[in-house]
Design a protein around this motif. Sequence first.
Motif, PDB file in Angstrom:
ATOM      1  N   ARG A 161     -12.188 -57.064 -42.627  1.00  0.00           N
ATOM      2  CA  ARG A 161     -11.502 -57.627 -41.461  1.00  0.00           C
ATOM      3  C   ARG A 161     -12.282 -58.831 -40.928  1.00  0.00           C
ATOM      4  NH1 ARG A 161      -8.173 -55.934 -36.912  1.00  0.00           N
ATOM      5  NH2 ARG A 161      -7.821 -53.911 -37.890  1.00  0.00           N
ATOM      6  N   GLU A 162     -13.606 -58.695 -40.849  1.00  0.00           N
ATOM      7  CA  GLU A 162     -14.422 -59.793 -40.343  1.00  0.00           C
ATOM      8  C   GLU A 162     -14.317 -61.020 -41.241  1.00  0.00           C
ATOM      9  OE1 GLU A 162     -18.856 -60.327 -38.548  1.00  0.00           O
ATOM     10  OE2 GLU A 162     -18.742 -59.357 -40.506  1.00  0.00           O
ATOM     11  N   GLY A 163     -14.408 -60.805 -42.557  1.00  0.00           N
ATOM     12  CA  GLY A 163     -14.301 -61.930 -43.480  1.00  0.00           C
ATOM     13  C   GLY A 163     -12.977 -62.661 -43.343  1.00  0.00           C
ATOM     14  N   GLU A 164     -11.909 -61.912 -43.188  1.00  0.00           N
ATOM     15  CA  GLU A 164     -10.588 -62.527 -43.033  1.00  0.00           C
ATOM     16  C   GLU A 164     -10.493 -63.277 -41.705  1.00  0.00           C
ATOM     17  OE1 GLU A 164      -6.398 -63.248 -42.742  1.00  0.00           O
ATOM     18  OE2 GLU A 164      -7.554 -62.060 -41.313  1.00  0.00           O
ATOM     19  N   PHE A 165     -11.091 -62.703 -40.660  1.00  0.00           N
ATOM     20  CA  PHE A 165     -11.101 -63.368 -39.356  1.00  0.00           C
ATOM     21  C   PHE A 165     -11.850 -64.697 -39.441  1.00  0.00           C
ATOM     22  CE2 PHE A 165     -13.468 -64.308 -35.471  1.00  0.00           C
ATOM     23  CZ  PHE A 165     -12.459 -64.381 -34.529  1.00  0.00           C
ATOM     24  N   LEU A 166     -12.997 -64.714 -40.099  1.00  0.00           N
ATOM     25  CA  LEU A 166     -13.805 -65.925 -40.170  1.00  0.00           C
ATOM     26  C   LEU A 166     -13.089 -67.037 -40.940  1.00  0.00           C
ATOM     27  CD1 LEU A 166     -17.321 -64.352 -40.847  1.00  0.00           C
ATOM     28  CD2 LEU A 166     -16.445 -65.283 -38.698  1.00  0.00           C
ATOM     29  N   PHE A 169      -9.651 -67.883 -38.424  1.00  0.00           N
ATOM     30  CA  PHE A 169      -9.795 -67.527 -37.017  1.00  0.00           C
ATOM     31  C   PHE A 169      -8.794 -68.246 -36.130  1.00  0.00           C
ATOM     32  CE2 PHE A 169     -11.950 -71.480 -36.441  1.00  0.00           C
ATOM     33  CZ  PHE A 169     -12.035 -71.711 -35.070  1.00  0.00           C
ATOM     34  N   GLU A 170      -8.376 -69.466 -36.506  1.00  0.00           N
ATOM     35  CA  GLU A 170      -7.387 -70.164 -35.685  1.00  0.00           C
ATOM     36  C   GLU A 170      -6.100 -69.359 -35.596  1.00  0.00           C
ATOM     37  OE1 GLU A 170      -8.800 -71.537 -38.378  1.00  0.00           O
ATOM     38  OE2 GLU A 170      -9.628 -73.535 -37.892  1.00  0.00           O
ATOM     39  N   ARG A 171      -5.705 -68.771 -36.715  1.00  0.00           N
ATOM     40  CA  ARG A 171      -4.476 -67.970 -36.715  1.00  0.00           C
ATOM     41  C   ARG A 171      -4.650 -66.704 -35.888  1.00  0.00           C
ATOM     42  NH1 ARG A 171      -2.387 -65.442 -42.257  1.00  0.00           N
ATOM     43  NH2 ARG A 171      -3.881 -63.831 -41.632  1.00  0.00           N
ATOM     44  N   HIS A 172      -5.823 -66.084 -35.975  1.00  0.00           N
ATOM     45  CA  HIS A 172      -6.053 -64.858 -35.231  1.00  0.00           C
ATOM     46  C   HIS A 172      -6.103 -65.125 -33.723  1.00  0.00           C
ATOM     47  CE1 HIS A 172      -6.731 -61.901 -38.430  1.00  0.00           C
ATOM     48  NE2 HIS A 172      -7.249 -62.904 -39.125  1.00  0.00           N
ATOM     49  N   LEU A 173      -6.733 -66.212 -33.317  1.00  0.00           N
ATOM     50  CA  LEU A 173      -6.807 -66.520 -31.895  1.00  0.00           C
ATOM     51  C   LEU A 173      -5.456 -67.006 -31.374  1.00  0.00           C
ATOM     52  CD1 LEU A 173      -9.897 -66.194 -32.267  1.00  0.00           C
ATOM     53  CD2 LEU A 173     -10.171 -68.158 -30.753  1.00  0.00           C
ATOM     54  N   GLY A 174      -4.811 -67.852 -32.131  1.00  0.00           N
ATOM     55  CA  GLY A 174      -3.561 -68.437 -31.673  1.00  0.00           C
ATOM     56  C   GLY A 174      -3.821 -69.672 -30.828  1.00  0.00           C
ATOM     57  N   LEU A 175      -2.806 -70.491 -30.702  1.00  0.00           N
ATOM     58  CA  LEU A 175      -2.960 -71.781 -30.034  1.00  0.00           C
ATOM     59  C   LEU A 175      -3.414 -71.636 -28.586  1.00  0.00           C
ATOM     60  CD1 LEU A 175      -2.700 -74.835 -30.163  1.00  0.00           C
ATOM     61  CD2 LEU A 175      -0.267 -74.598 -29.590  1.00  0.00           C
ATOM     62  N   ALA A 176      -2.835 -70.692 -27.845  1.00  0.00           N
ATOM     63  CA  ALA A 176      -3.173 -70.567 -26.421  1.00  0.00           C
ATOM     64  C   ALA A 176      -4.640 -70.196 -26.231  1.00  0.00           C
ATOM     65  CB  ALA A 176      -2.270 -69.517 -25.762  1.00  0.00           C
ATOM     66  N   ARG A 177      -5.146 -69.243 -27.026  1.00  0.00           N
ATOM     67  CA  ARG A 177      -6.545 -68.846 -26.884  1.00  0.00           C
ATOM     68  C   ARG A 177      -7.482 -69.953 -27.349  1.00  0.00           C
ATOM     69  NH1 ARG A 177      -4.611 -63.936 -29.439  1.00  0.00           N
ATOM     70  NH2 ARG A 177      -4.222 -62.271 -27.904  1.00  0.00           N
ATOM     71  N   LEU A 178      -7.112 -70.650 -28.417  1.00  0.00           N
ATOM     72  CA  LEU A 178      -7.934 -71.768 -28.881  1.00  0.00           C
ATOM     73  C   LEU A 178      -8.039 -72.843 -27.804  1.00  0.00           C
ATOM     74  CD1 LEU A 178      -6.746 -72.221 -32.575  1.00  0.00           C
ATOM     75  CD2 LEU A 178      -9.065 -71.679 -31.833  1.00  0.00           C
ATOM     76  N   ALA A 179      -6.918 -73.118 -27.160  1.00  0.00           N
ATOM     77  CA  ALA A 179      -6.932 -74.118 -26.092  1.00  0.00           C
ATOM     78  C   ALA A 179      -7.827 -73.677 -24.941  1.00  0.00           C
ATOM     79  CB  ALA A 179      -5.511 -74.371 -25.599  1.00  0.00           C
ATOM     80  N   ALA A 180      -7.774 -72.393 -24.591  1.00  0.00           N
ATOM     81  CA  ALA A 180      -8.610 -71.880 -23.505  1.00  0.00           C
ATOM     82  C   ALA A 180     -10.085 -71.981 -23.863  1.00  0.00           C
ATOM     83  CB  ALA A 180      -8.235 -70.437 -23.197  1.00  0.00           C
ATOM     84  N   ALA A 181     -10.438 -71.599 -25.106  1.00  0.00           N
ATOM     85  CA  ALA A 181     -11.837 -71.686 -25.533  1.00  0.00           C
ATOM     86  C   ALA A 181     -12.304 -73.130 -25.567  1.00  0.00           C
ATOM     87  CB  ALA A 181     -12.001 -71.040 -26.902  1.00  0.00           C
ATOM     88  N   GLY A 182     -11.460 -74.021 -26.049  1.00  0.00           N
ATOM     89  CA  GLY A 182     -11.829 -75.428 -26.105  1.00  0.00           C
ATOM     90  C   GLY A 182     -12.032 -76.027 -24.733  1.00  0.00           C
ATOM     91  N   GLU A 183     -11.166 -75.687 -23.795  1.00  0.00           N
ATOM     92  CA  GLU A 183     -11.325 -76.215 -22.438  1.00  0.00           C
ATOM     93  C   GLU A 183     -12.578 -75.647 -21.778  1.00  0.00           C
ATOM     94  OE1 GLU A 183      -8.922 -76.734 -18.196  1.00  0.00           O
ATOM     95  OE2 GLU A 183      -7.861 -75.952 -19.963  1.00  0.00           O
ATOM     96  N   ALA A 184     -12.882 -74.382 -22.038  1.00  0.00           N
ATOM     97  CA  ALA A 184     -14.102 -73.797 -21.479  1.00  0.00           C
ATOM     98  C   ALA A 184     -15.334 -74.531 -21.993  1.00  0.00           C
ATOM     99  CB  ALA A 184     -14.179 -72.314 -21.835  1.00  0.00           C
ATOM    100  N   ALA A 185     -15.386 -74.783 -23.289  1.00  0.00           N
ATOM    101  CA  ALA A 185     -16.524 -75.497 -23.866  1.00  0.00           C
ATOM    102  C   ALA A 185     -16.632 -76.908 -23.300  1.00  0.00           C
ATOM    103  CB  ALA A 185     -16.393 -75.529 -25.385  1.00  0.00           C
ATOM    104  N   GLU A 186     -15.489 -77.559 -23.122  1.00  0.00           N
ATOM    105  CA  GLU A 186     -15.499 -78.926 -22.587  1.00  0.00           C
ATOM    106  C   GLU A 186     -16.022 -78.948 -21.149  1.00  0.00           C
ATOM    107  OE1 GLU A 186     -12.391 -82.679 -21.921  1.00  0.00           O
ATOM    108  OE2 GLU A 186     -11.770 -80.882 -23.002  1.00  0.00           O
ATOM    109  N   ARG A 187     -15.605 -77.992 -20.346  1.00  0.00           N
ATOM    110  CA  ARG A 187     -16.066 -77.968 -18.951  1.00  0.00           C
ATOM    111  C   ARG A 187     -17.563 -77.686 -18.857  1.00  0.00           C
ATOM    112  NH1 ARG A 187     -11.850 -74.976 -14.855  1.00  0.00           N
ATOM    113  NH2 ARG A 187      -9.913 -75.974 -15.528  1.00  0.00           N
ATOM    114  N   LEU A 188     -18.069 -76.825 -19.731  1.00  0.00           N
ATOM    115  CA  LEU A 188     -19.488 -76.487 -19.680  1.00  0.00           C
ATOM    116  C   LEU A 188     -20.352 -77.652 -20.163  1.00  0.00           C
ATOM    117  CD1 LEU A 188     -19.310 -72.775 -20.827  1.00  0.00           C
ATOM    118  CD2 LEU A 188     -19.648 -73.656 -18.520  1.00  0.00           C
TER     119      LEU A 188
END
Length: 249
Positions: A161-166, A169-188
Amino acid sequence: LIEQEEGVQNRLPGLLGLPVVNAPADVARAAPDRIASLLDGIEGLVVARRARAAPAEDSAAAVLEAMAGAGLAFPVLARPDGLAARTLRSRDDLAALPANTAVTMVEHIPFADADGRWRKARLFSLGGRLLPEHLAAGTDATVQFGDGRAFQRAHPEEAAREGEFLERFERHLGLARLAAAGEAAERLGLDILGLDVALLPQDRLLLIAAHPGLRAMLPDAREGFAHLQPALGRISSAICDLVLKRAGR
């Protein structure tokens, strides 16, 4: 060192005339106790509240006071400095905390999957590029990445499962979660940043921890977990690219 001599540390890059990765001022600005306010309002991002109790002879009293100040209630995840995290389910569990040791408490937000297993992922933001590092599984919210390796040995399907996730991972997170993670990193605003996250229903992303001190588990790839090597190789290359690009400027 940053807390003690922040002024000196912030001036040092300019005095030396050298390019810097993760400038001290940026690291201090993104301290754990400031994360929630910095990331407030990001759609789909759930930030676990945190509190920290200073070392005290009566650790139980210190923890209760810190929890009250942060509005935290039982159950809560507690990590005494230098020790593994544990779940404090009631006041009765406070007796097990060591004296004269600082304790960090993190809000308990359930993130178990439908199969009853708790899974945490570590992502790295490297020069604006988001990469997955690993996915750990366990039987409760205190799952640690070292414990996750032991869990994988007992449950080989988790390694698959971990290997497939790695790899996807974009598919597992999905666009909305990727956007949230990206915005968090940008703000920090850090060049190198680690993010410990878990997937919540309704395309939400739980941020458990975010700071530059999160490490990549490079030794694990040499200890029977070869499926980690491609992802760790991408992280290593991204760090080298970031440093070389910064040095070239």
